[in-house]
Design a protein around this motif. Structure first.
Motif, short mmCIF file in Angstrom:
data_model
loop_
_atom_site.label_atom_id
_atom_site.label_comp_id
_atom_site.label_asym_id
_atom_site.label_seq_id
_atom_site.Cartn_x
_atom_site.Cartn_y
_atom_site.Cartn_z
N GLU A 1 0.97 -1.25 -0.03
CA GLU A 1 -0.08 0.03 0.14
C GLU A 1 0.97 1.29 -0.04
OE1 GLU A 1 -3.10 0.45 -0.51
OE2 GLU A 1 -3.99 -1.44 0.08
N LYS A 2 0.74 2.13 -0.86
CA LYS A 2 1.66 3.18 -1.01
C LYS A 2 1.17 4.36 0.09
CE LYS A 2 2.53 6.82 -4.35
NZ LYS A 2 3.45 7.59 -4.46
N VAL A 3 1.93 4.74 0.84
CA VAL A 3 1.63 5.81 2.04
C VAL A 3 2.79 7.03 1.69
CG1 VAL A 3 0.50 4.54 3.75
CG2 VAL A 3 2.91 4.83 3.60
N PHE A 4 2.26 8.21 1.77
CA PHE A 4 3.20 9.25 1.77
C PHE A 4 3.92 9.18 3.25
CE2 PHE A 4 3.38 11.99 -1.97
CZ PHE A 4 2.49 11.41 -2.43
N ASP A 5 5.15 9.49 3.50
CA ASP A 5 5.97 9.41 4.43
C ASP A 5 6.47 10.85 4.89
OD1 ASP A 5 8.07 9.55 6.53
OD2 ASP A 5 9.34 8.18 5.39
N GLY A 6 5.65 11.46 5.75
CA GLY A 6 5.69 12.97 6.07
C GLY A 6 4.78 13.68 5.31
N ALA A 7 4.21 14.59 6.31
CA ALA A 7 3.37 15.72 5.77
C ALA A 7 2.98 16.47 7.14
CB ALA A 7 2.04 15.19 5.12
N VAL A 8 2.60 17.70 6.78
CA VAL A 8 2.05 18.64 7.82
C VAL A 8 0.62 18.80 7.98
CG1 VAL A 8 2.15 21.03 8.97
CG2 VAL A 8 4.24 19.94 7.68
N TYR A 9 0.23 18.33 9.18
CA TYR A 9 -1.41 17.98 9.42
C TYR A 9 -1.73 19.19 9.96
CZ TYR A 9 -5.68 16.07 11.65
OH TYR A 9 -6.77 16.18 11.88
N ALA A 10 -2.63 20.12 9.36
CA ALA A 10 -3.13 21.20 9.93
C ALA A 10 -4.62 20.94 10.70
CB ALA A 10 -3.37 22.33 8.89
N CYS A 11 -4.77 21.24 11.80
CA CYS A 11 -5.94 20.62 12.37
C CYS A 11 -6.84 22.09 12.77
CB CYS A 11 -5.56 20.21 13.88
SG CYS A 11 -7.01 19.44 14.49
N THR A 12 -7.96 22.11 11.94
CA THR A 12 -8.77 23.22 12.26
C THR A 12 -9.85 23.09 13.32
OG1 THR A 12 -10.10 22.50 10.29
CG2 THR A 12 -8.42 24.10 9.98
N GLN A 13 -10.61 23.91 13.59
CA GLN A 13 -11.67 23.76 14.82
C GLN A 13 -13.01 23.18 14.38
OE1 GLN A 13 -11.55 24.01 17.76
NE2 GLN A 13 -13.65 24.59 18.55
N GLY A 14 -13.17 23.44 13.01
CA GLY A 14 -14.66 22.83 12.72
C GLY A 14 -15.80 23.38 13.61
N PRO A 15 -16.91 22.88 13.24
CA PRO A 15 -16.98 21.58 12.39
C PRO A 15 -17.42 21.96 10.83
CG PRO A 15 -19.28 22.15 13.70
CD PRO A 15 -17.96 23.27 14.24
N ARG A 16 -17.30 23.38 10.87
CA ARG A 16 -17.47 23.63 9.38
C ARG A 16 -16.29 23.43 8.87
NH1 ARG A 16 -14.19 27.98 8.17
NH2 ARG A 16 -13.53 29.44 9.65
N LEU A 17 -16.16 23.40 7.25
CA LEU A 17 -15.16 23.11 6.65
C LEU A 17 -14.40 24.68 6.66
CD1 LEU A 17 -16.98 20.58 4.45
CD2 LEU A 17 -14.48 20.17 5.61
N GLU A 18 -13.26 24.76 5.86
CA GLU A 18 -12.60 26.02 5.81
C GLU A 18 -12.93 26.92 4.58
OE1 GLU A 18 -11.06 22.97 5.60
OE2 GLU A 18 -11.23 22.72 7.82
#
Ligand code: HPA
Length: 247
Positions: free
Chosen positions: A148-165
């Motif tokens: 299974e292909k996975v990307f090794d490394g990324a910056v996860y931005a966590c928003t407050q929600g519940p609305r989308l950005e």
């Protein structure tokens, strides 16, 4: 024993053999749902549905402290999170799986620490590397072992929600270095760090983030069921490989 916290599209872990449920209470209140113990690929695991078994808890309503406290009480070896995200970076398209290595926290007003109150000392945990390196590497190796292909490394931005950005918010997050965007990675990751639990995540890209790709005008999350289902199945394959190859 490892814990798996399942996000959207993973309210149950159907592959769990001999499932046994246990309701837990913590000084911080009740976790999102009962803990489900069982065998997965030959290993004993405990599964928790982050949004509750009926998917009733919004990201900002989740009692992250109760969830992590309960897992700590169960003395799990580490926590593997599966969470859906929107893709910001152009190569992180819907259907991509990512093992992030960094976090930017845009949430607010969440109970995000155990270290508060007059009886608690002032403690500043190190969070330079928010995900446990060895656990990330094992997830990446497990993905390779089952092709299974996975990307090794990324910056996860966590928003407050519940609305989308908004599209402008995603533009800003991109400028600030965010690669994928979700709503539940924090404070989950930092609470795990505070109690000394290894924590890593498989982020499942189910949509282009707002203003990107086919989300130029709108994101219709409710129409993304199929991408989510297929991608979560692949994430579960990686977990299966992880436990099959467990030392
Ligand atoms: N934004 C925030 N959270 C998400 C998204 C998104 O586009 N997709 C899935 N979770």
């Amino acid at each position: 024993m490892y814990a798996i916290i399942g996000g959207s599209g993973m309210a149950k872990l159907t592959a769990l053999q001999n499932p046994r449920r246990q309701v837990m209470r913590t000084p911080y209140g009740e976790p999102s749902g009962a803990m489900t113990f069982g065998e997965f690929a030959g290993a004993e695991v405990v599964f928790l549905a982050r949004h509750g078994y009926g998917h009733t808890l919004s990201p900002h309503e989740i009692n992250y402290r109760a969830n992590i406290w309960a897992l700590k009480e169960l003395k799990v070896e580490g926590v593997i999170s599966v969470a859906t995200v929107g893709g910001i970076r152009s190569d992180l398209e819907p259907g991509t799986l990512v093992v992030p290595d960094q976090i930017i926290d845009y949430t607010h007003s969440r109970k995000s620490t155990f270290f508060e109150g007059s009886e608690m000392p002032v403690i500043h945990v190190d969070f330079t590397q928010p995900y446990a390196r060895a656990l990330r590497e094992r997830l990446i190796a497990a993905a390779a072992a089952c092709n299974e292909k996975v990307f090794d490394g990324a910056v996860y931005a966590c928003t407050q929600g519940p609305r989308l950005e908004t599209a402008a918010e995603i533009e800003r997050i991109a400028r600030e270095g965010g690669d994928v965007v979700g709503m539940t990675g924090m404070p989950e990751a930092v609470l795990a760090r505070e109690v000394g639990l290894d924590y890593a995540a498989v982020a499942v890209v189910i949509n282009h983030a707002a203003g990107r790709g086919d989300s130029l005008q709108a994101i219709k999350l409710e129409e993304l069921g199929e991408v989510m289902h297929h991608s979560v199945v692949r994430a579960v394959r990686i977990l299966n490989s992880f436990f099959e190859n467990a030392p």
